[in-house]
Scaffold this motif. Structure first.
Motif, PDB file in Angstrom:
ATOM      1  N   VAL A  80     -21.570  -0.467   1.769  1.00 21.76           N
ATOM      2  CA  VAL A  80     -22.048  -0.679   0.401  1.00 21.76           C
ATOM      3  C   VAL A  80     -20.869  -0.912  -0.548  1.00 21.76           C
ATOM      4  O   VAL A  80     -20.897  -1.825  -1.382  1.00 21.76           O
ATOM      5  N   LEU A  81     -19.833  -0.106  -0.407  1.00 24.52           N
ATOM      6  CA  LEU A  81     -18.640  -0.264  -1.252  1.00 24.52           C
ATOM      7  C   LEU A  81     -18.003  -1.637  -1.066  1.00 24.52           C
ATOM      8  O   LEU A  81     -17.598  -2.295  -2.031  1.00 24.52           O
ATOM      9  N   PHE A  82     -17.933  -2.068   0.187  1.00 24.08           N
ATOM     10  CA  PHE A  82     -17.337  -3.380   0.491  1.00 24.08           C
ATOM     11  C   PHE A  82     -18.173  -4.505  -0.120  1.00 24.08           C
ATOM     12  O   PHE A  82     -17.641  -5.448  -0.705  1.00 24.08           O
ATOM     13  N   GLU A  83     -19.505  -4.388   0.014  1.00 23.82           N
ATOM     14  CA  GLU A  83     -20.379  -5.408  -0.563  1.00 23.82           C
ATOM     15  C   GLU A  83     -20.299  -5.419  -2.090  1.00 23.82           C
ATOM     16  O   GLU A  83     -20.320  -6.480  -2.719  1.00 23.82           O
ATOM     17  N   LEU A  84     -20.204  -4.257  -2.695  1.00 28.13           N
ATOM     18  CA  LEU A  84     -20.036  -4.189  -4.152  1.00 28.13           C
ATOM     19  C   LEU A  84     -18.750  -4.901  -4.571  1.00 28.13           C
ATOM     20  O   LEU A  84     -18.730  -5.675  -5.531  1.00 28.13           O
ATOM     21  N   SER A  85     -17.689  -4.647  -3.816  1.00 30.75           N
ATOM     22  CA  SER A  85     -16.408  -5.283  -4.125  1.00 30.75           C
ATOM     23  C   SER A  85     -16.511  -6.800  -4.049  1.00 30.75           C
ATOM     24  O   SER A  85     -16.027  -7.521  -4.930  1.00 30.75           O
ATOM     25  N   LYS A  86     -17.172  -7.305  -2.991  1.00 28.93           N
ATOM     26  CA  LYS A  86     -17.278  -8.762  -2.820  1.00 28.93           C
ATOM     27  C   LYS A  86     -18.102  -9.399  -3.944  1.00 28.93           C
ATOM     28  O   LYS A  86     -17.741 -10.462  -4.453  1.00 28.93           O
ATOM     29  N   ASN A  87     -19.190  -8.746  -4.323  1.00 27.58           N
ATOM     30  CA  ASN A  87     -20.025  -9.325  -5.380  1.00 27.58           C
ATOM     31  C   ASN A  87     -19.319  -9.328  -6.730  1.00 27.58           C
ATOM     32  O   ASN A  87     -19.439 -10.294  -7.496  1.00 27.58           O
ATOM     33  N   TYR A  88     -18.578  -8.270  -7.021  1.00 20.57           N
ATOM     34  CA  TYR A  88     -17.796  -8.258  -8.267  1.00 20.57           C
ATOM     35  C   TYR A  88     -16.701  -9.323  -8.219  1.00 20.57           C
ATOM     36  O   TYR A  88     -16.386  -9.958  -9.231  1.00 20.57           O
ATOM     37  N   TYR A  89     -16.136  -9.536  -7.053  1.00 23.62           N
ATOM     38  CA  TYR A  89     -15.118 -10.585  -6.884  1.00 23.62           C
ATOM     39  C   TYR A  89     -15.718 -11.956  -7.206  1.00 23.62           C
ATOM     40  O   TYR A  89     -15.109 -12.753  -7.928  1.00 23.62           O
ATOM     41  N   TYR A  90     -16.913 -12.226  -6.687  1.00 21.68           N
ATOM     42  CA  TYR A  90     -17.552 -13.522  -6.934  1.00 21.68           C
ATOM     43  C   TYR A  90     -17.913 -13.696  -8.404  1.00 21.68           C
ATOM     44  O   TYR A  90     -18.017 -14.823  -8.892  1.00 21.68           O
ATOM     45  N   LEU A  91     -18.105 -12.584  -9.121  1.00 19.76           N
ATOM     46  CA  LEU A  91     -18.388 -12.652 -10.558  1.00 19.76           C
ATOM     47  C   LEU A  91     -17.100 -12.685 -11.382  1.00 19.76           C
ATOM     48  O   LEU A  91     -17.156 -12.635 -12.617  1.00 19.76           O
ATOM     49  N   ASN A  92     -15.939 -12.749 -10.682  1.00 20.88           N
ATOM     50  CA  ASN A  92     -14.624 -12.753 -11.345  1.00 20.88           C
ATOM     51  C   ASN A  92     -14.350 -11.458 -12.101  1.00 20.88           C
ATOM     52  O   ASN A  92     -13.561 -11.447 -13.057  1.00 20.88           O
ATOM     53  N   LYS A  93     -15.004 -10.379 -11.675  1.00 21.17           N
ATOM     54  CA  LYS A  93     -14.727  -9.058 -12.260  1.00 21.17           C
ATOM     55  C   LYS A  93     -13.789  -8.331 -11.297  1.00 21.17           C
ATOM     56  O   LYS A  93     -14.194  -7.436 -10.543  1.00 21.17           O
ATOM     57  N   THR A  94     -12.530  -8.741 -11.351  1.00 20.40           N
ATOM     58  CA  THR A  94     -11.575  -8.255 -10.346  1.00 20.40           C
ATOM     59  C   THR A  94     -11.206  -6.773 -10.470  1.00 20.40           C
ATOM     60  O   THR A  94     -10.919  -6.152  -9.447  1.00 20.40           O
ATOM     61  N   PRO A  95     -11.172  -6.177 -11.677  1.00 24.51           N
ATOM     62  CA  PRO A  95     -10.867  -4.729 -11.717  1.00 24.51           C
ATOM     63  C   PRO A  95     -11.890  -3.914 -10.921  1.00 24.51           C
ATOM     64  O   PRO A  95     -11.530  -3.025 -10.141  1.00 24.51           O
ATOM     65  N   GLU A  96     -13.190  -4.241 -11.117  1.00 21.14           N
ATOM     66  CA  GLU A  96     -14.232  -3.530 -10.368  1.00 21.14           C
ATOM     67  C   GLU A  96     -14.146  -3.853  -8.881  1.00 21.14           C
ATOM     68  O   GLU A  96     -14.323  -2.965  -8.025  1.00 21.14           O
ATOM     69  N   ALA A  97     -13.867  -5.121  -8.577  1.00 21.32           N
ATOM     70  CA  ALA A  97     -13.750  -5.528  -7.167  1.00 21.32           C
ATOM     71  C   ALA A  97     -12.652  -4.740  -6.471  1.00 21.32           C
ATOM     72  O   ALA A  97     -12.803  -4.302  -5.322  1.00 21.32           O
ATOM     73  N   LEU A  98     -11.540  -4.544  -7.165  1.00 16.53           N
ATOM     74  CA  LEU A  98     -10.407  -3.816  -6.568  1.00 16.53           C
ATOM     75  C   LEU A  98     -10.735  -2.342  -6.372  1.00 16.53           C
ATOM     76  O   LEU A  98     -10.405  -1.749  -5.333  1.00 16.53           O
ATOM     77  N   ILE A  99     -11.393  -1.749  -7.347  1.00 18.72           N
ATOM     78  CA  ILE A  99     -11.751  -0.321  -7.248  1.00 18.72           C
ATOM     79  C   ILE A  99     -12.641  -0.082  -6.023  1.00 18.72           C
ATOM     80  O   ILE A  99     -12.369   0.796  -5.201  1.00 18.72           O
TER      81      ILE A  99
END
Length: 337
Positions: free
Chosen positions: A102-121
């Motif tokens: 779930v954490l990994f999928e959350l990171s990928k979706n935030y990455y695709y939305l260009n929300k990199t701080p959340e993606a990195l966390i």
């Protein structure tokens, strides 16, 4: 096992996207899409098989709800509805907190939305549960690259390279993007000794010739006409001659810009101007999808040059306009401003 799962995951993703784009009230395609989503779902759970366990504290009913939400999240991500995917994943996180998948999928979706701080966390939280997971490590490298944080991208790529030596090749490009030419040269020498240079890296190694030779070639090519430049380029294949030739072909709207820019990509794969000219040529030929790919590859090599970056944005806007992609047109118009 990981390679098989990854291949299944990638194949299902491609099929899902293609079918989604063409289904338009087609019942057969809809059914096929559902089956592909099932394959996709299985591949996701294969990756997370050690993460998703039926804990005594989680009832079977809740676990079924977890799987339903996770399946919906994968479905939404496959059709680019990243925020909806995040909403479903948050529901999963409520039922089974801090699950790696779930954490990994959350990171990928935030990455695709260009929300990199959340993606990195979320990416780092997933990585904390499995320090040597290749997929997560490579995803974190991608986040750092998107942030143009090349020092941290290099650190993570070095961790990957310790376990997967062939992945060391990617460090050459990261050093170049970090404007660290000397580290790139040292690594190229190291890879050459280990006989690990591929054709692209060999081309980069050849392109790093001494400055004295550069100045000499600049003097030779000064005020040289287009046809002489073509002849000269055939003889010595230098970057300086190529840039002058590409500039001349671009100004004269010469159709051979595509031919020479493609030669340039194979000879000088770390030089952003070659990608820019190739993107221009592809746009002129209405090959917009290929233009986007070339321009996206090249812009990563631009270091602290706003004028050159804006030239890339201008061509990306033209390419996305040709594709009818208004979302990305607006995105790059904002970046240009």
């Amino acid at each position: 096992m990981q390679n098989i799962t990854e291949s299944l995951h990638q194949l299902a993703s491609v099929i899902i996207q293609n079918l989604y784009n063409t289904q338009q009230n087609n019942t057969l395609n809809t059914n096929i899409l559902r089956w592909c989503l099932l394959i996709f779902f299985i591949s996701q759970f294969s990756f997370a098989q050690d993460s998703i366990v039926l804990d005594a504290s989680v009832s079977e009913k809740k676990m079924l709800k977890f799987e339903e939400f996770f399946f919906e999240a994968i479905t939404e991500k496959a059709i680019n509805n990243y925020q909806k995917a995040i909403d479903y994943l948050e529901e999963c996180n409520t039922i089974l907190p801090n699950n790696k998948a779930v954490l990994f999928e959350l990171s990928k979706n935030y990455y695709y939305l260009n929300k990199t701080p959340e993606a990195l966390i979320y990416g780092e939280e997933a990585l904390s549960q499995e320090k040597d997971n290749l997929w997560i490590l490579e995803h974190i490298v991608a986040i750092h690259k998107k942030n143009r944080n090349f020092p941290d991208a290099i650190k993570t790529q070095k961790i990957i390279a310790k376990k997967f030596p062939k992945k060391k090749r990617a460090l050459v490009f990261l050093h170049l993007q970090n404007n660290d030419r000397q580290s790139a040269i040292r690594l190229l020498d190291e890879l050459a000794e280990a006989k690990m240079l591929d054709s692209r890296l060999r081309a980069i190694k050849r392109s790093m010739f001494p400055m004295a030779k550069t100045r000499k070639l600049e003097a030779i090519t000064q005020n040289t006409k287009k046809e002489n430049l073509k002849t000269l380029f055939k003889k010595n294949k230098s970057f300086q001659v190529l840039t002058k030739l590409l500039d001349s072909l671009d100004k004269e709207n010469d159709a051979s810009l595509l031919i020479y820019s493609e030669q340039g990509l194979s000879l000088f794969p770390a030089q952003p101007i070659v990608y820019l000219m190739n993107g221009k040529a592809l746009n002129k030929n209405k090959q917009f999808k290929k233009a986007v790919e070339s321009l996206q590859n090249g812009i990563d090599f631009v270091i602290d040059d706003k004028a050159l970056t804006n030239r890339f944005y201008n061509e990306l806007i033209k390419a996305y306009q040709g594709l009818g992609d208004s979302k990305n047109v607006n995105k790059y118009q904002k970046k240009r401003k």
